[in-house]
Design an enzyme around this catalytic site. Structure first.
Site, PDB file in Angstrom:
ATOM      1  CG  HIS A  79      -1.706   1.221   1.458  1.00  9.63           C
ATOM      2  ND1 HIS A  79      -3.072   1.212   1.524  1.00  9.63           N
ATOM      3  CD2 HIS A  79      -1.338   2.520   1.637  1.00  9.63           C
ATOM      4  CE1 HIS A  79      -3.506   2.443   1.730  1.00  9.63           C
ATOM      5  NE2 HIS A  79      -2.470   3.258   1.805  1.00  9.63           N
ATOM      6  CD  GLU A  80       1.588   3.717   3.567  1.00 12.70           C
ATOM      7  OE1 GLU A  80       1.872   4.772   2.976  1.00 12.70           O
ATOM      8  OE2 GLU A  80       0.497   3.557   4.154  1.00 12.70           O
ATOM      9  CG  HIS A  83       0.577   6.086  -1.141  1.00 16.00           C
ATOM     10  ND1 HIS A  83      -0.555   6.685  -1.661  1.00 16.00           N
ATOM     11  CD2 HIS A  83       0.166   5.404  -0.043  1.00 16.00           C
ATOM     12  CE1 HIS A  83      -1.599   6.374  -0.909  1.00 16.00           C
ATOM     13  NE2 HIS A  83      -1.192   5.594   0.079  1.00 16.00           N
TER      14      HIS A  83
END
Length: 169
Positions: A79-80, A83
């Site tokens: 998820h991170e 980004h």
């Protein structure tokens, strides 16, 4: 039995392996190289992770990693990283917009979940009970102080009513 230091070192290696594997998927998909991000484990509060786009850096919550190892490594780490990948490919866009969702779904083959569902009682800190027309809200010490000292008003996302401090806190 492992010492907590040895256990944490093992978890950090699992995170690095997940990052490396996810980076490889992104490199194959976008047909370009991406630098490995710098990783820190000093994030506090209820967030599991935060990506710092311009620094190519990710901060993870050590406590939530230890308490939710499998889901954390499987979902939060990509998820991170997503980004950072989105920022490097598309520039500044909505944090969980269509580009980020596409990286999660098409590149990492994961659901584009924007929030974790971890139990946060060990990382939450002191909270204060506020009410609106439809429910009770727990505000952090920082938000509570902003209400008292700065006159900040918070609204319920559901009913749009102002949150009011419950007097028996």
């Amino acid at each position: 039995m492992f010492s907590s230091q040895t256990q944490f070192r093992h978890l950090k290696m699992q995170v690095q392996r997940k990052l490396a594997g996810s980076l490889r998927l992104a490199e194959q998909y976008f047909k370009r190289d991406f630098p490995m991000p710098t990783v820190h484990y000093d994030l506090r509060g209820v967030k599991a992770g935060v990506a710092y786009l311009q620094k190519n850096e990710i901060k993870f919550n050590r406590t939530l990693l230890i308490e939710n190892t499998h889901e954390f490594i499987h979902q939060v780490v990509p998820h991170e990283l997503a980004h950072l990948i989105v920022y490097q490919v598309f520039g500044r866009v909505k944090p969980h917009g269509k580009e980020w969702q596409a990286v999660m779904n098409r590149v990492f083959h994961l659901p584009a979940d924007t929030c974790h569902q971890f139990d946060v009682k060990n990382v939450q800190g002191k909270t204060f009970e506020y009410r609106c027309a439809c429910q009770t809200h727990l505000l952090s010490l920082r938000r509570h102080h902003r209400v008292l000292k700065e006159g900040v008003e918070y609204l319920c996302r559901r009913c749009k009513e102002r949150l009011v401090l419950m007097k028996d806190n």
